[in-house]
Design a protein around this motif. Structure first.
Motif, PDB file in Angstrom:
ATOM      1  N   ASP A 140       0.816  -1.210   0.000  1.00 49.76           N
ATOM      2  CA  ASP A 140       0.000   0.000   0.000  1.00 49.76           C
ATOM      3  C   ASP A 140       0.853   1.264   0.000  1.00 49.76           C
ATOM      4  O   ASP A 140       0.448   2.300  -0.550  1.00 49.76           O
ATOM      5  N   ALA A 141       2.030   1.182   0.617  1.00 49.35           N
ATOM      6  CA  ALA A 141       2.936   2.338   0.663  1.00 49.35           C
ATOM      7  C   ALA A 141       3.769   2.472  -0.606  1.00 49.35           C
ATOM      8  O   ALA A 141       4.567   3.411  -0.725  1.00 49.35           O
ATOM      9  N   GLY A 142       3.583   1.553  -1.558  1.00 41.93           N
ATOM     10  CA  GLY A 142       4.322   1.629  -2.817  1.00 41.93           C
ATOM     11  C   GLY A 142       5.780   1.218  -2.707  1.00 41.93           C
ATOM     12  O   GLY A 142       6.608   1.577  -3.549  1.00 41.93           O
ATOM     13  N   LYS A 143       6.102   0.439  -1.665  1.00 39.91           N
ATOM     14  CA  LYS A 143       7.502   0.056  -1.453  1.00 39.91           C
ATOM     15  C   LYS A 143       7.908  -1.203  -2.236  1.00 39.91           C
ATOM     16  O   LYS A 143       9.084  -1.513  -2.338  1.00 39.91           O
ATOM     17  N   ILE A 144       6.919  -1.906  -2.770  1.00 41.08           N
ATOM     18  CA  ILE A 144       7.203  -3.113  -3.547  1.00 41.08           C
ATOM     19  C   ILE A 144       7.089  -2.782  -5.033  1.00 41.08           C
ATOM     20  O   ILE A 144       6.101  -2.181  -5.469  1.00 41.08           O
ATOM     21  N   GLN A 145       8.098  -3.145  -5.798  1.00 42.88           N
ATOM     22  CA  GLN A 145       8.052  -2.978  -7.249  1.00 42.88           C
ATOM     23  C   GLN A 145       8.331  -4.318  -7.930  1.00 42.88           C
ATOM     24  O   GLN A 145       9.054  -5.162  -7.396  1.00 42.88           O
ATOM     25  N   ILE A 146       7.755  -4.476  -9.099  1.00 46.07           N
ATOM     26  CA  ILE A 146       8.011  -5.645  -9.938  1.00 46.07           C
ATOM     27  C   ILE A 146       8.367  -5.125 -11.320  1.00 46.07           C
ATOM     28  O   ILE A 146       7.662  -4.276 -11.872  1.00 46.07           O
ATOM     29  N   SER A 147       9.470  -5.628 -11.856  1.00 45.70           N
ATOM     30  CA  SER A 147       9.944  -5.072 -13.127  1.00 45.70           C
ATOM     31  C   SER A 147      10.871  -6.049 -13.815  1.00 45.70           C
ATOM     32  O   SER A 147      11.251  -7.090 -13.254  1.00 45.70           O
ATOM     33  N   PHE A 148      11.237  -5.685 -15.056  1.00 47.73           N
ATOM     34  CA  PHE A 148      12.283  -6.427 -15.748  1.00 47.73           C
ATOM     35  C   PHE A 148      13.606  -5.729 -15.450  1.00 47.73           C
ATOM     36  O   PHE A 148      13.779  -4.541 -15.747  1.00 47.73           O
ATOM     37  N   ASP A 149      14.520  -6.477 -14.857  1.00 46.04           N
ATOM     38  CA  ASP A 149      15.825  -5.913 -14.504  1.00 46.04           C
ATOM     39  C   ASP A 149      16.824  -6.297 -15.592  1.00 46.04           C
ATOM     40  O   ASP A 149      17.158  -7.470 -15.754  1.00 46.04           O
ATOM     41  N   ARG A 150      17.304  -5.290 -16.332  1.00 42.49           N
ATOM     42  CA  ARG A 150      18.194  -5.566 -17.457  1.00 42.49           C
ATOM     43  C   ARG A 150      19.544  -6.124 -17.003  1.00 42.49           C
ATOM     44  O   ARG A 150      20.140  -6.965 -17.692  1.00 42.49           O
ATOM     45  N   LYS A 151      20.040  -5.641 -15.865  1.00 44.48           N
ATOM     46  CA  LYS A 151      21.359  -6.094 -15.409  1.00 44.48           C
ATOM     47  C   LYS A 151      21.368  -7.592 -15.162  1.00 44.48           C
ATOM     48  O   LYS A 151      22.327  -8.298 -15.514  1.00 44.48           O
TER      49      LYS A 151
END
Length: 898
Positions: A140-151
């Protein structure tokens, strides 16, 4: 076998790169050093307070300069004819995404290529205690992200700067709402991926995202953001992973991997596995053949499953010629372990050996009485090591304790109640006075068997101790000693290993993170120092040195840099001088406390700082005050203030009196800082403080001369910590991060070599005199390597009025000799003077008794170059005439002595 003549310790990182170390080599060569000891040169991360763990043991650290920088250092060492000793940290690695092995384990779970490299309980997903709050709140606080990590070429969940790879089998759920080509290619690649094809999978994934147009990438990012903003979706996605994120404090799920006491962002290696050993040591061992590396210092040795097996395997791999030491700290009468096949330890035991020699035990007893019974007569014993160990065990290692309880229950102890088993194990861990026990050839050596039995008896004698508890603890001792045959031998073995690793971790943390408020009136707040009275400190010193000469003549000798110490080597020598005038010191502290009472604060009926914290403030100020600091030097006072504040905040937290690292009491800390600020702003106090401390600082300087000479002449390889060849008036928390200006040291040494000794002693505050002392003795060692590396250690007797104030011995190898005599407990002699030089009239009636084999030989004074032909007695006033410590070496003629 390669044995260095001396070593110079450099802590890499924090501004010190391979290039910086390379730039120092010419100065170190001039100083007389022939080996450099460095912290790990491999890719590592600073995890927690002072914890350096490997992220890739197969690659030189890029931040240090990688291969290019290392080659520069290696080239400088080769040109100077010097060698390198590097740290190995085989017990732990970082549990962060920078560690490719750990990343692989998080991504593929139990089937990962490196799954067997780490000490993990694979009965369930890896529990990662990293969240500050429950997962729903963090989402809820926006502290979790999900993404494609290029490295890393992976889909990852990120939190707090760390990345956690999604299992390929979960990609379809993560991308289920996306219908574009890139998502389809990613799902297809993930469905076919296996741990063995991990590299090609990530290559294909990276290529797919590289080819994707911006619209495809935005669609994927949008879908992943939608999941990351929904607590239910995040929880569902996380349930498909080989890991789960939980709260760092109070998590309901137990941690299922072995970690260090200092940080749960570390993970224990299974270095006992031959494949793990090979992978970890492949590059370090290859350096032995191709570079100036000639040896290793093995850190955290007691955290290994079987230290003797590890060191034996290491020796087999590197051969008999390489130099190896461990960071083993000997406690409670432990002896050097002969079956480890190493040259010795990192030398920390010499700290306590020297301290026992230079402390006045009668004066210390008076200070302890004052400290324990007058400052806070009804205070608790919260700073005691047992209390500290108990807190660390239950707060940091509750899951490890529960594992031991489960294992013990399977061994059919005489009483099976879970609460009793838990308490029995915990009490043994807390009471054990050493790091751990060791089996040898399947049995427990007598020392460790006796230590265990003595510990069980001590617990049995406590008020309220039940027969059931005593019987259970005696059973545990038998399991640890492998005395009984068990129906579950693997369980018994697992219990032994995990118990030993846990006791080592708890003890290490208790020493590093605890201040002995109950018994710490001076520098003896360090567990490894012996604060109990020694009947004859001089005789005890001789006995230990004779043992060293016999057991570990090539082990290291250290007086600085141990996580178990709080003060630099010269700061500690100053504090030991307080024991020589306990009444003067106690009265001074009482007077300062009374005059500063107006600066005390009240926080919820608690006086801040409390009396013992006040005592620690004045004690630390006495230890670290630069003698040359002027009261009008605002910049110098500000630097001192920064050092003192950092130390006191750390001390308050680690003492557990008013705060703890996991529960900081900010108002208390701020009140202490306010007290310090007002104290350092009071010029009248500072003037009185400096005047009061002058005789103590003189005695401390003389102690430092004596300790330095002993380290450079007794059996062993002396280690000079970077910068400590001049005055080391620092507190240990700053040791790893203070920068050393080698150019300044080089210039100061050049000036010291050109200055007459009497002028150097007049200007003793600069530290140049200590540098010259170090260089003169290192040169003597180089000229007589066999004498100091292999020579016998033979005590010398003194007679006369000051016989108890001199420590003397000689070294002998074939026809080479060195005679050494250093003073001790000379506070009263020095009190009327303004430099650390012994008044000769005091020594007129004291002589050294010269043994027959030395009579008639000509010796030369290392510091003054004056020649002496020895008779039956050597008057100390004669050899102390120009310098307050004595090292005489028999003259060399064409490579042989006279």
């Amino acid at each position: 076998m390669y044995i260095p003549n001396s070593a110079y310790r450099i802590q890499l990182r924090n501004g010190t790169t391979f290039q910086e170390a390379a730039n120092a080599i010419s100065y170190l060569k001039d100083l007389g050093i022939d080996a450099v000891s460095v912290s790990s040169p491999f890719r590592s991360a600073q995890i927690g307070e002072g914890i350096l763990t490997a992220t890739d043991p197969t690659e030189l650290d890029r931040q240090l300069g990688a291969e290019s920088g290392f080659v520069q250092l290696d080239s400088e060492l080769a040109s100077a004819g010097m060698h390198l000793i590097v740290d190995l940290n085989p017990n732990q690695m970082s549990a962060t995404h920078e560690n490719a092995w750990w990343f692989d384990v998080l991504e593929w779970g139990v089937s990962a290529t490196y799954a067997n490299h780490f000490d993990i309980d694979w009965a369930r997903p890896i529990t990662l205690p990293v969240l500050d709050r429950p997962i729903n709140e963090e989402v809820d606080a926006g502290k979790i992200q999900i993404s494609f990590d290029r490295k890393n070429a992976s889909l990852v969940m990120s939190y707090g700067g760390q990345f956690y790879p999604l299992a390929p089998s979960s990609y379809r759920m993560a991308l289920q709402s996306v219908r574009n080509r890139t998502a389809m290619q990613s799902n297809e690649a993930a469905s076919e991926a296996t741990p063995s094809t991990s590299t090609s999978f990530h290559t294909d994934l990276l290529a797919a995202f590289a080819r994707a147009d911006i619209a495809d990438r935005l669609d994927i990012a949008s879908a992943l953001n939608a999941i990351a903003s929904d607590p239910g979706e995040v929880t569902a996605l996380m349930s498909l992973q080989h890991w789960t994120l939980v709260e760092s404090e109070g998590a309901s799920e137990p941690i299922n991997y072995r970690h260090s006491a200092g940080s749960k962002l570390t993970v224990g290696l299974r270095i006992e596995d031959p494949d793990v050993f090979g992978d970890f040591h492949d590059v370090p061992l290859s350096l032995l053949d191709r570079t100036q590396v000639r040896g290793f210092r093995v850190n955290d040795i007691d955290g290994l499953a079987d230290p003797a097996e590890y060191t034996g395997r290491l020796r087999e791999e590197i051969g008999e010629d390489a130099f190896v030491v461990t960071d083993k700290i000997l406690l409670g009468g432990e002896k050097y372990s002969e079956d480890w096949r190493v040259n010795g330890t990192a030398g920390y035991e010499f700290i306590s050996t020297a301290a026992d020699l230079f402390v006045d035990h009668a004066g210390l007893s008076k200070l302890e009485h004052k400290y324990e019974h007058e400052l806070e007569p009804r205070s608790d014993q919260s700073g005691d090591y047992r209390h500290a160990k108990s807190n660390i065990l239950h707060r940091t290692f509750p899951d490890e304790l529960e594992t031991l309880v489960r294992l013990l229950a399977k061994l059919r102890p005489p009483h099976a109640e879970e609460f009793l088993l838990r308490r029995a194990i915990a009490e043994l861990i807390v009471e054990l006075p050493i790091y751990r026990t060791y089996l040898k050839d399947g049995t427990l050596p007598a020392f460790y068997r006796d230590t265990l039995q003595r510990t069980v008896m001590q617990l049995a004698g406590r008020d309220g101790q039940t027969v059931d508890m005593t019987e259970t603890q005696a059973f545990i001792a038998r399991v640890l000693g492998a005395e009984d045959a068990h129906s579950h031998p693997e369980t018994a073995s697992s219990f032994r290993v995990r118990f030993q690793q846990l006791t080592a971790a708890v003890m290490a943390q208790a020493i590093q993170k605890s201040y002995r408020y109950a018994r710490g009136p001076i520098a003896l707040d360090e567990l490894m120092l012996n604060s109990s009275p020694t009947l004859d400190p001089i005789e005890a010193f001789h006995e230990k040195m004779i043992e060293r000469a016999s057991a570990v003549p090539s082990g290291l000798l250290s007086t600085t840099f141990s996580h178990a110490t709080k003060f630099g080597e010269d700061a500690r020598m100053r504090l030991l001088a307080l024991s020589e005038a306990p009444g003067s010191w106690a009265r001074a502290v009482d007077g300062w406390r009374q005059r500063q009472a107006c600066n005390l604060a009240m926080i919820e009926d608690v006086v801040v700082p409390d009396p013992k914290t006040e005592w620690l403030i004045y004690q630390t100020l006495a230890a670290i005050w630069p003698v040359a600091l002027r009261l009008d030097d605002d910049t110098g006072i500000a630097s001192l203030r920064e050092e003192l504040v950092a130390f006191m905040v750390r001390a308050i937290r680690e003492s557990e009196k008013q705060s703890f690292w996991t529960g900081v009491n900010k108002p208390y800390e701020q009140a202490v800082i306010n007290y310090l600020d007002r104290l350092l702003a009071a010029k009248s106090f500072l003037s009185d403080f400096v005047e009061t401390m002058k005789p103590f600082w003189l005695a401390g300087a003389l102690n430092s001369f004596a300790q330095t000479v002993l380290k450079l002449t007794v059996p062993g390889v002396p280690v000079i910590y970077s910068g400590a060849e001049a005055w080391d008036l620092f507190v240990s928390p700053s040791l790893g991060r203070r920068s050393v200006n080698f150019e300044d040291l080089k210039n100061q040494l050049a000036n010291a070599e050109q200055s007459p000794l009497d002028l150097l002693l007049e200007d003793w505050e600069s530290g140049g005199v200590k540098q010259r002392l170090v260089k003169s003795h290192l040169q003597a060692r180089q000229a007589r390597h066999a004498l100091f590396s292999e020579g016998a250690y033979i005590p010398l007797k003194a007679s006369g009025e000051q016989a108890d104030h001199i420590v003397a011995f000689y070294r002998k190898f074939e026809d080479q000799y060195a005679m050494i005599a250093v003073p001790r407990l000379c506070f009263d002699m020095l009190k009327p003077f303004n430099r650390p030089f012994l008044p000769l009239p005091e020594w007129e009636k004291t002589s050294l008794l010269v043994p027959g084999e030395l009579r008639g030989l000509t010796f030369r004074h290392v510091m003054t170059d004056k020649a002496f032909t020895l008779q039956s007695r050597l008057p100390l006033a004669e050899v102390l005439r120009e310098f307050p410590v004595v090292t005489l070496v028999s003259e060399l003629h064409g490579g042989v002595t006279s």
